[in-house]
Enzyme design. Structure first.
Site, PDB file in Angstrom:
ATOM      1  N   ASP A 175      -4.555   0.473  -2.946  1.00 11.93           N
ATOM      2  CA  ASP A 175      -4.484   1.571  -1.977  1.00 11.93           C
ATOM      3  C   ASP A 175      -3.392   2.563  -2.346  1.00 11.93           C
ATOM      4  OD1 ASP A 175      -6.623   0.558  -0.632  1.00 11.93           O
ATOM      5  OD2 ASP A 175      -5.606   0.281   1.281  1.00 11.93           O
TER       6      ASP A 175
ATOM      7  N   ASN B 148      -9.271  -1.313  -1.179  1.00 15.09           N
ATOM      8  CA  ASN B 148     -10.522  -0.860  -0.574  1.00 15.09           C
ATOM      9  C   ASN B 148     -10.633   0.664  -0.559  1.00 15.09           C
ATOM     10  OD1 ASN B 148      -8.405  -1.116   1.541  1.00 15.09           O
ATOM     11  ND2 ASN B 148     -10.004  -0.363   2.922  1.00 15.09           N
ATOM     12  N   HIS B 149      -9.494   1.365  -0.503  1.00  9.34           N
ATOM     13  CA  HIS B 149      -9.566   2.825  -0.458  1.00  9.34           C
ATOM     14  C   HIS B 149      -9.929   3.420  -1.817  1.00  9.34           C
ATOM     15  CE1 HIS B 149      -8.338   3.927   3.661  1.00  9.34           C
ATOM     16  NE2 HIS B 149      -7.860   2.693   3.657  1.00  9.34           N
TER      17      HIS B 149
ATOM     18  N   ASP C 129       0.825  -1.201   0.000  1.00 11.80           N
ATOM     19  CA  ASP C 129       0.000   0.000   0.000  1.00 11.80           C
ATOM     20  C   ASP C 129       0.865   1.259   0.000  1.00 11.80           C
ATOM     21  OD1 ASP C 129      -1.317  -2.321   0.885  1.00 11.80           O
ATOM     22  OD2 ASP C 129      -2.854  -1.160   1.919  1.00 11.80           O
TER      23      ASP C 129
END
Length: 357
Positions: free
Chosen positions: A77, A112-113, A40
């Site tokens: 991410d 997910n971000h 990430d």
């Protein structure tokens, strides 16, 4: 007759060894000489550059690909928690073009971000990132009038225009609640926005298999492979559904991406030593995947002690919190070589850990 029977036997038994074509399975790539995987990045361009230099794919002083035939995977991410979201995404995009010209490859996954931003969830978006989107959208609308080098410098290579809400009532209500400086970021990243639909949906996948390794932001479980005629079609379906959401073809993120067991959210494989049952289920999932997949590589959950394997190296957790918006830790990357060696690379120690699988 015997020759025909033998030919049929070869067809049925040897063809699977060669796997399915990338045309029908665009998430499957053959094993290259070298894979490097980066965790990430969360809007930190300096940490991103450091990680890519540790990986040996970025020039020491310039934003240029030097990885030759290396296959680079970033596990999602890129946004939130840091001010440099546009710079990070622009760099990865440009390196992807340069890598392809050199015989290499860059694949960037959805995290997910990215999906949170597509939903208009700005909980982790920084004020600096929102201001940069505002300036970027204002400047890049004139990119056709700019010299190419100046357009590239501003990150306009990934600008595809800005589209207002039109008849989208959800978008209109969201815009009314957002402050003026957040609106450009929302219009770009929202589901159906020009940036999400023409850039993220086109260049990002949720799940990728390269050689004997499957890459996914948080984790792939057996339940995710059910409901389709094969694991190949299950993964194709998840990738298509994520792209459809980013394009705005669906109003909500795919069910298999979200929640505690979602492919972009689960922390089932992230916490220290995993129990025997979890490892057993993980290895069973790997056996169900197309090809001969030996390991899973995930990000999402910060490993405070650095990149770590579990379940006899059947899973590698590579999010080390390198962004200054997270832990600002020294970057580490995972290297997987064609000969089966898996190494953790860092700036201070070239190979922290090595295992042959």
């Amino acid at each position: 007759m015997q020759k025909r029977v033998f030919s049929l036997y070869l067809l049925l038994n040897l063809l699977p060894l060669y796997g399915e074509s990338t045309e029908s399975s665009p998430f499957i790539w053959p094993m290259p000489k070298r894979i490097v995987a980066v965790g990430d990045l969360h809007g930190d361009i300096q940490a991103t550059r450091q990680a890519l230099r540790v990986a040996g794919v970025l020039h020491p002083k310039r934003d240029e690909w030097v990885g030759e035939e290396t296959f680079l995977v970033q596990v999602g991410d890129q946004v939130d928690r840091g001010d440099d979201e546009l710079e990070v995404m622009t760099l990865l995009h440009n390196l992807g073009k340069q890598a392809q010209a050199a015989g290499g490859r860059v694949e960037v996954l959805v995290g997910n971000h990215e999906l949170m931003s597509a939903q208009g969830n700005f909980r982790y978006a920084t004020e600096g990132a929102m201001k940069k989107f505002q300036r970027w959208s204002s400047a890049c609308q004139f990119k056709g009038l700019m010299p190419p080098f100046f357009s590239r410098h501003l990150g306009c290579d990934i600008y595809h225009g800005m589209q207002d809400c039109g008849n989208d009532n959800i978008c209109t209500r969201r815009m009314e609640k957002l402050g003026p400086q957040a609106r450009a970021r929302y219009l770009a990243l929202r589901s159906g926005g020009t940036f999400a639909s023409k850039f993220l949906a086109e260049e990002r996948k949720a799940i990728l298999i390269v050689g004997d390794t499957v890459f996914v932001h948080a984790g792939l479980l057996q339940k995710h492979l059910k409901g389709e005629i094969s694991s190949t079609e299950a993964i194709n379906s998840m990738n298509r559904d994520v792209a459809a959401f980013l394009r705005g073809d669906s109003r909500a993120p795919p069910a298999k991406t979200w929640g505690n067991d979602g492919i972009l959210w689960t922390r089932k494989f992230s916490k220290g030593d995993l129990c025997k049952d979890t490892c057993k289920q993980l290895k069973k999932t790997l056996r169900q995947l197309p090809g001969s997949v030996k390991r899973m590589v995930v990000g999402h959950s910060v490993q405070r002690g650095g990149i770590s394997p579990a379940c006899d190296a059947a899973v590698w957790r590579i999010d080390v919190g390198l962004s200054k918006g997270v832990l600002a830790t020294p970057p580490q990357v995972l290297e997987i070589n064609q000969d089966g060696n898996v190494k953790v690379l860092s700036k201070s120690v070239k190979a922290l850990e090595e295992c042959r699988i």
